[in-house]
Design a protein around this motif. Structure first.
Motif, mmCIF file in Angstrom:
data_model
loop_
_atom_site.group_PDB
_atom_site.id
_atom_site.type_symbol
_atom_site.label_atom_id
_atom_site.label_comp_id
_atom_site.label_asym_id
_atom_site.label_seq_id
_atom_site.Cartn_x
_atom_site.Cartn_y
_atom_site.Cartn_z
ATOM 1 N N ASN A 39 -30.878 49.704 -12.145
ATOM 2 C CA ASN A 39 -29.478 49.352 -12.350
ATOM 3 C C ASN A 39 -28.538 50.493 -11.980
ATOM 4 O O ASN A 39 -27.516 50.278 -11.318
ATOM 5 C CB ASN A 39 -29.248 48.921 -13.798
ATOM 6 N N ARG A 82 -21.312 41.992 -12.690
ATOM 7 C CA ARG A 82 -21.924 41.036 -13.613
ATOM 8 C C ARG A 82 -23.279 40.555 -13.097
ATOM 9 O O ARG A 82 -24.174 40.239 -13.889
ATOM 10 C CB ARG A 82 -21.003 39.829 -13.837
ATOM 11 N N SER A 83 -23.423 40.486 -11.783
ATOM 12 C CA SER A 83 -24.649 39.946 -11.190
ATOM 13 C C SER A 83 -25.780 40.962 -11.085
ATOM 14 O O SER A 83 -26.951 40.609 -11.251
ATOM 15 C CB SER A 83 -24.352 39.389 -9.789
ATOM 16 N N TRP A 86 -28.674 41.135 -13.679
ATOM 17 C CA TRP A 86 -29.553 39.967 -13.644
ATOM 18 C C TRP A 86 -30.473 40.005 -12.428
ATOM 19 O O TRP A 86 -31.652 39.655 -12.512
ATOM 20 C CB TRP A 86 -28.732 38.678 -13.662
ATOM 21 N N ILE A 89 -33.659 42.188 -12.902
ATOM 22 C CA ILE A 89 -34.791 41.803 -13.755
ATOM 23 C C ILE A 89 -36.027 41.427 -12.924
ATOM 24 O O ILE A 89 -37.104 42.031 -13.096
ATOM 25 C CB ILE A 89 -34.386 40.679 -14.731
ATOM 26 N N PRO A 170 -26.754 35.749 -9.076
ATOM 27 C CA PRO A 170 -28.008 36.501 -9.217
ATOM 28 C C PRO A 170 -29.203 35.895 -8.489
ATOM 29 O O PRO A 170 -30.006 36.634 -7.898
ATOM 30 C CB PRO A 170 -28.233 36.509 -10.738
#
Length: 275
Positions: A39, A82-83, A86, A89, A170
């Motif tokens: 991230n 925001r994406s 996700w 992951i 995402p």
């Protein structure tokens, strides 16, 4: 990714973050570390190169285009931020498999069957393999079963800025990155080369959204640049490729960029000023 994880463990995580009794090779620790590193790395690449491109390459005249949205830059950045967590992951799951030794990544040049020439050839094959994979995944995301739910958000930006480069749903973002992660599980690849290519593909993704349509004349119909990708955002059914125009020509989806024919966004703005 294990090179990055090892460096993070050695210089930061082991001495300053994790308890002394938590082994570096413990799976839960590795997953947690990879999630944070992935991230932070994605965020750094996006904001650093996106900002440099926006201020030093992107033509701000394009913001006067009628299809440029109100507050578009802040909306692009917000959507991307925001994406990215996700998207990370499933990406971390693949990085974890690499770290646990399931890929064909290798440490030393001597481990390549063909030495330095093998490293060079693997770079070329990586580009052609990922270009092919992204073409078909991208084209598939334009199918009516997937477009509205997953890919349409990225096409909100008709006249994109560099910050639109990572502003994906995402599922869309991960699917289009999948060929990068699949390659080292199928073919041998030097670890440092892989890291370099990973940075390159992120920078390239930013570059095809930067509004700089200049391409050397001899390469105009070979390299898939910002002019080609801008027409993809404007006309939807053309120029799905990532680096090259090869698969668009094979798949019948190639369109010569309107910017090369005097009909692009800059030409539209010039005509507006002349009225």
């Amino acid at each position: 990714m294990d090179l990055v994880l090892e460096a993070a463990d050695r210089h930061l995580l082991t001495p300053y973050v994790y308890p002394a009794g938590w082994p570096e090779g413990e799976p839960c620790r590795q997953l947690l570390s990879l999630f944070v590193i992935t991230n932070l790395g994605a965020l750094a690449l996006y904001l650093l190169f996106g900002t440099l491109s926006y201020y030093f390459i992107f033509d701000h005249e394009l913001k006067k285009h009628p299809q440029f949205l109100e507050n578009q830059v802040s909306r692009e950045i917000s959507y991307a931020l925001r994406s990215l967590p996700w998207i990370s992951i499933p990406t971390v799951a693949l990085f974890f498999a690499e770290v646990r030794g399931y890929s064909k990544l290798y440490d030393n040049i001597e481990d390549s069957p063909y030495g330095w020439s093998g490293v060079f050839l693997s770079m070329l094959s990586f580009l052609f393999f990922t270009d092919m994979g992204i073409y078909w995944i991208h084209r598939g995301l334009h199918h009516k079963l997937f477009y509205k739910r997953f890919h349409k958000p990225h096409h909100l930006w008709k006249i994109a800025t560099p910050f639109a480069s990572h502003a994906f749903h995402p599922v869309d973002g991960f699917m289009q990155s999948l060929p990068y992660h699949v390659y080292p599980f199928l073919f041998p690849l030097h670890k440092v080369t892989y890291l370099g290519l990973y940075i390159f593909v992120n920078v390239w993704t930013i570059s095809i959204h930067d509004g700089d349509y200049r391409v050397p004349r001899l390469l105009r119909h070979i390299i898939n640049g910002s002019a080609h990708h801008t027409d993809h955002h404007l006309y939807f059914d053309y120029n799905y490729g990532q680096y090259f125009t090869l698969w668009d020509k094979i798949g019948g989806s190639y369109k010569s960029p309107t910017s090369f024919e005097g009909k692009g966004p800059h030409d539209f703005l010039r005509k507006l000023r002349e009225k």
